[in-house]
Scaffold this motif. Structure first.
Motif, PDB file in Angstrom:
ATOM      1  N   MET A   1       0.827  -1.213   0.000  1.00  0.00           N
ATOM      2  CA  MET A   1       0.000   0.000   0.000  1.00  0.00           C
ATOM      3  C   MET A   1       0.857   1.257   0.000  1.00  0.00           C
ATOM      4  SD  MET A   1      -3.272  -0.217  -0.294  1.00  0.00           S
ATOM      5  CE  MET A   1      -3.754   1.399   0.323  1.00  0.00           C
ATOM      6  N   LEU A   2       2.007   1.178   0.617  1.00  0.00           N
ATOM      7  CA  LEU A   2       2.906   2.317   0.652  1.00  0.00           C
ATOM      8  C   LEU A   2       3.597   2.571  -0.685  1.00  0.00           C
ATOM      9  CD1 LEU A   2       4.587   1.756   4.124  1.00  0.00           C
ATOM     10  CD2 LEU A   2       3.279   3.776   3.459  1.00  0.00           C
ATOM     11  N   SER A   3       3.845   1.504  -1.446  1.00  0.00           N
ATOM     12  CA  SER A   3       4.731   1.641  -2.598  1.00  0.00           C
ATOM     13  C   SER A   3       4.153   1.202  -3.939  1.00  0.00           C
ATOM     14  CB  SER A   3       6.011   0.826  -2.341  1.00  0.00           C
ATOM     15  OG  SER A   3       5.695  -0.558  -2.188  1.00  0.00           O
ATOM     16  N   ASN A   4       3.038   0.510  -3.931  1.00  0.00           N
ATOM     17  CA  ASN A   4       2.531  -0.112  -5.140  1.00  0.00           C
ATOM     18  C   ASN A   4       1.231   0.564  -5.586  1.00  0.00           C
ATOM     19  OD1 ASN A   4       1.369  -1.928  -7.068  1.00  0.00           O
ATOM     20  ND2 ASN A   4       2.563  -3.610  -6.214  1.00  0.00           N
ATOM     21  N   GLU A   5       1.296   1.301  -6.666  1.00  0.00           N
ATOM     22  CA  GLU A   5       0.117   2.021  -7.149  1.00  0.00           C
ATOM     23  C   GLU A   5      -1.004   1.072  -7.554  1.00  0.00           C
ATOM     24  OE1 GLU A   5       1.077   4.759 -10.224  1.00  0.00           O
ATOM     25  OE2 GLU A   5       2.403   5.979  -8.945  1.00  0.00           O
ATOM     26  N   ARG A   6      -0.649  -0.109  -8.027  1.00  0.00           N
ATOM     27  CA  ARG A   6      -1.691  -1.075  -8.405  1.00  0.00           C
ATOM     28  C   ARG A   6      -2.450  -1.579  -7.183  1.00  0.00           C
ATOM     29  NH1 ARG A   6      -0.152  -5.564 -10.090  1.00  0.00           N
ATOM     30  NH2 ARG A   6       2.083  -5.418  -9.647  1.00  0.00           N
TER      31      ARG A   6
END
Length: 290
Positions: free
Chosen positions: A137-142
């Protein structure tokens, strides 16, 4: 025979389904997810009826139960404490083998981490480990996009939005899978979806998650450190639209004894799509872990 029961606990009442026998020396606890009820596990309660003590509670606040009161009370900590009290109050044999999907899995991870003495093993179906999920959730836009539906559920018109066009949004989560559910399951789920208070309780689970917006995610979230020491099996449908497959990466650093079973052609509803295969894997795993 599946029996419907209720348990009065210190903070609420839990409705649950059970199959019990004094001749069985192992117990299985099934925890359903959103937007389902305990009847999510109908097939498995019948499949394992001659082999184990079986318990399938409605999560606190679901399926017309009194719940935990105000929305702010539906924190992970409170929910996990209720489930542990349910185990200690209602389950014939402890430690117990836990099988959990979606929100049931979200709660099962910390349940196994913080009440390990009551848990014999953990089987997770498409519910990301909290440390891995938070990382994505912090790093993955998908993953952020996959979780964007939550904004509708936590909005002021969440009930109206999910009720529109005969619950089109909720049925849409299933793809074509909803039409293949049993009559009992469809009736149970829809009755809950029509009950405003039950649905508001379910939405409260999401309201107590950190904000889903990117700016607030970066500011507010820290990766939790949730270590699991009980034997754990993760069954994962790779076409899940709620979780990106990267949530599986690095899971072993949080779990002492882990096996992962991948289903390449299945999605979030693995427990409905692959009934016999999932049941067989659960049976084998429980047998090995005692």
């Amino acid at each position: 025979m599946i029996q419907s029961k209720s348990a009065t606990l210190s903070s609420t009442t839990i409705n649950y389904l059970s199959v019990e026998s004094k001749h069985k020396d192992r117990s299985l606890l099934f925890l359903h997810g959103f937007p389902e009820t305990s009847w999510s596990w109908e097939f498995y309660l019948n499949y394992f009826a001659d082999k184990y003590n079986l318990y399938a509670p409605d999560l606190p606040g679901y399926n017309f139960s009194p719940g935990l009161g105000e929305a702010k009370n539906y924190t992970i900590e409170n929910l996990v404490n209720v489930l542990n009290e349910f185990i200690e109050t209602c389950c014939a044999q402890k430690p117990i083998h836990v099988i959990a999907h979606d929100w049931g899995g979200v709660l099962a991870w910390p349940l196994a981490a913080f009440y390990a003495t009551n848990i014999a093993s953990l089987t997770i179906l498409n519910a990301a480990h909290p440390s891995c999920f938070t990382r994505e959730m912090l790093s993955n836009e998908r993953q952020q996009q996959a979780s964007s539906y939550i904004s509708t559920l936590v909005s002021d018109n969440g009930f109206d939005a999910t009720s529109k066009n005969q619950h089109q949004m909720l049925k849409g989560f299933y793809g074509k899978c909803f039409n293949h559910l049993s009559k009992q399951q469809q009736q149970s789920f829809v009755k809950q979806w029509q009950h405003k208070k039950s649905m508001e309780n379910a939405f409260s689970y999401y309201k107590n998650m950190p904000s889903q917006s990117q700016s607030n995610v970066e500011r507010a979230i820290k990766i939790p450190r949730v270590y699991i020491k009980v034997p754990t099996m993760v069954l994962w449908g790779m076409k899940d639209t709620a979780f990106v497959h990267e949530v599986l990466n690095g899971m072993e650093q949080w779990i002492d004894n882990l096996q992962i079973e991948i289903f390449d052609d299945d999605d979030h509803w693995l427990h409905h799509r692959r009934l016999n295969e999932v049941a067989s894997k659960i049976d084998s795993f429980v047998s090995v872990t005692g």
